[in-house]
Design a protein around this motif. Sequence first.
Motif, mmCIF file in Angstrom:
data_model
loop_
_atom_site.group_PDB
_atom_site.id
_atom_site.type_symbol
_atom_site.label_atom_id
_atom_site.label_comp_id
_atom_site.label_asym_id
_atom_site.label_seq_id
_atom_site.Cartn_x
_atom_site.Cartn_y
_atom_site.Cartn_z
ATOM 1 N N ALA A 161 21.233 -27.215 39.166
ATOM 2 C CA ALA A 161 21.593 -28.523 39.736
ATOM 3 C C ALA A 161 20.389 -29.366 40.154
ATOM 4 N N LEU A 162 19.275 -28.688 40.456
ATOM 5 C CA LEU A 162 18.065 -29.400 40.903
ATOM 6 C C LEU A 162 16.908 -28.867 40.065
ATOM 7 N N ILE A 185 12.337 -25.939 33.976
ATOM 8 C CA ILE A 185 11.917 -24.572 33.640
ATOM 9 C C ILE A 185 13.055 -23.555 33.791
ATOM 10 N N ASN A 234 19.754 -30.915 35.834
ATOM 11 C CA ASN A 234 19.923 -32.197 36.507
ATOM 12 C C ASN A 234 18.812 -32.440 37.516
ATOM 13 N N ILE A 257 17.587 -35.919 40.278
ATOM 14 C CA ILE A 257 17.777 -37.307 40.707
ATOM 15 C C ILE A 257 16.552 -38.160 40.348
ATOM 16 N N ASP A 273 20.997 -37.657 37.873
ATOM 17 C CA ASP A 273 21.893 -38.178 38.897
ATOM 18 C C ASP A 273 21.729 -37.360 40.175
ATOM 19 N N ASP A 274 22.374 -37.837 41.218
ATOM 20 C CA ASP A 274 22.458 -37.044 42.436
ATOM 21 C C ASP A 274 23.266 -35.774 42.101
ATOM 22 N N GLU A 306 22.971 -29.403 52.003
ATOM 23 C CA GLU A 306 23.419 -30.714 51.533
ATOM 24 C C GLU A 306 24.272 -30.593 50.260
ATOM 25 N N PHE A 307 24.093 -29.508 49.526
ATOM 26 C CA PHE A 307 24.755 -29.376 48.222
ATOM 27 C C PHE A 307 25.825 -28.284 48.192
HETATM 28 N N1 SAM Z 1 14.639 -25.584 40.241
HETATM 29 C C1 SAM Z 1 13.271 -26.013 40.022
HETATM 30 C C2 SAM Z 1 12.419 -24.863 39.519
HETATM 31 O O1 SAM Z 1 12.889 -23.700 39.469
HETATM 32 O O2 SAM Z 1 11.250 -25.122 39.155
HETATM 33 C C3 SAM Z 1 12.646 -26.636 41.247
HETATM 34 C C4 SAM Z 1 13.465 -27.676 41.934
HETATM 35 S S1 SAM Z 1 12.634 -28.531 43.206
HETATM 36 C C5 SAM Z 1 12.430 -27.336 44.446
HETATM 37 C C6 SAM Z 1 13.891 -29.597 43.842
HETATM 38 C C7 SAM Z 1 14.237 -30.783 42.957
HETATM 39 O O3 SAM Z 1 15.412 -31.403 43.483
HETATM 40 C C8 SAM Z 1 13.198 -31.879 42.873
HETATM 41 O O4 SAM Z 1 12.794 -32.051 41.532
HETATM 42 C C9 SAM Z 1 13.911 -33.153 43.392
HETATM 43 O O5 SAM Z 1 13.600 -34.318 42.638
HETATM 44 C C10 SAM Z 1 15.358 -32.791 43.185
HETATM 45 N N2 SAM Z 1 16.334 -33.464 44.071
HETATM 46 C C11 SAM Z 1 16.219 -33.763 45.381
HETATM 47 N N3 SAM Z 1 17.360 -34.320 45.854
HETATM 48 C C12 SAM Z 1 18.222 -34.353 44.810
HETATM 49 C C13 SAM Z 1 19.565 -34.786 44.666
HETATM 50 N N4 SAM Z 1 20.241 -35.297 45.691
HETATM 51 N N5 SAM Z 1 20.150 -34.651 43.458
HETATM 52 C C14 SAM Z 1 19.468 -34.130 42.403
HETATM 53 N N6 SAM Z 1 18.187 -33.708 42.485
HETATM 54 C C15 SAM Z 1 17.573 -33.811 43.668
#
Ligand code: SAM
Length: 377
Positions: free
Chosen positions: A52-53, A58, A75, A77, A117-118, A143-144
Amino acid sequence: LFEVHEGKAKVLVPKAKTIYDSPVFYNPRMAPNRDVVVLLLNVLKPKIVLDALSATGIRGIRFALETPAEEIWMNDINELAYELMKKNVLLNFKGTLKENAKRAIFEGEKTIVINNDDANRLMAEKHRYFHFIDLDPFGSPMEFLDTALRSVKRKGILGVTATDGAPLCGAHPKACLRKYLAVPLRGELCHEVGTRILVGVIARYAAKYDLGMEVLLAYYKDHYFRAFVKLKDGAKKGDETLENLGYVYFDEKTGRFEVEKSFLSTRPNAYGPLWLGPLKNEKVVGEMLELLVSGFEVANYREVLKLLHMLHEELDIPLFYDTHALGKRLKIEPKKLGEIIKELKSMGYEATRTHFSPTGIKTNAPYEVFVEVMRKN
Ligand code: SAM
């Protein structure tokens, strides 16, 4: 940009002074975190999965390359992350992307969807759609969490990472109350209590959807908390799950602790609510370990082997005695862990090391017995 190889994947990562300055986040030290989830997905084989984030993508790309998942969603944002994810998917898979609005779809041997997207909006759109969702945010996943519990199938799997150690470990107790609706415990038990607070809040959030859950694996490593749970469908499962919640009572002077399974605490100075049930499914962890030992390739073999082996061996009961902390409290010179464990076992108790502390021992021996063994020369 420069190219990084991790597992079977390669990704382009922006050049930056530190990982936190980078416009798109990539932390090589989280490779073992990704290795463990890759192993889990190979044991449980969910078909439709969401990262999701995603940042660079990767994790999702590794899901596509290294697990049996058939449809992989990624995904972020951040638009730069989205642009980079598209590049990174094409770096690993031959073909073209079909793009519409802020979603790009790759149709090949596997379907890969890249979304901008969010995460909450995406998960709300895909109601009860995913067999597995991984939440890997900056800091707290709270938050998620709620949306993820609606986006995952009713018997699906949820993976959650929390890097906000200060609240969960009790350095910022008010933040823990706000985020996790629980009172944390500072000191030697904080990593386990933090892990159990995280699991406990997932159970409480799931219950209102008439969902129960089982913990597949929950652990603490390198300043992050990790929990994988499998949901169970039905109000009765929800009720049964809530029976695993409870409280810890801890005496600062002596290091003695007590746990109480109860939805409400019955005494003052309770820490929690938190999860007091199992932190692993022995069979699942055993199969992950077997897979690894039989030659399944990961990015950090030694580190993941050490972790999974430790988790597999560890006695699965709440809390432990930390020989150093206890030694300080009671003014006893700490003995070697191996000796204490051997002694406890010879007395008929179960005892193992714990991954939560290098100086900790999990045992079903009562506090008095443990202290007596520590005092013996
Ligand atoms: N999962 C990734 C990895 O294993 O390398 C690292 C993710 S990183 C810790 C968190 C990511 O969440 C960031 O790229 C940030 O842009 C994104 N992010 C923050 N708030 C978000 C939201 N509301 N919806 C989607 N992405 C979001």
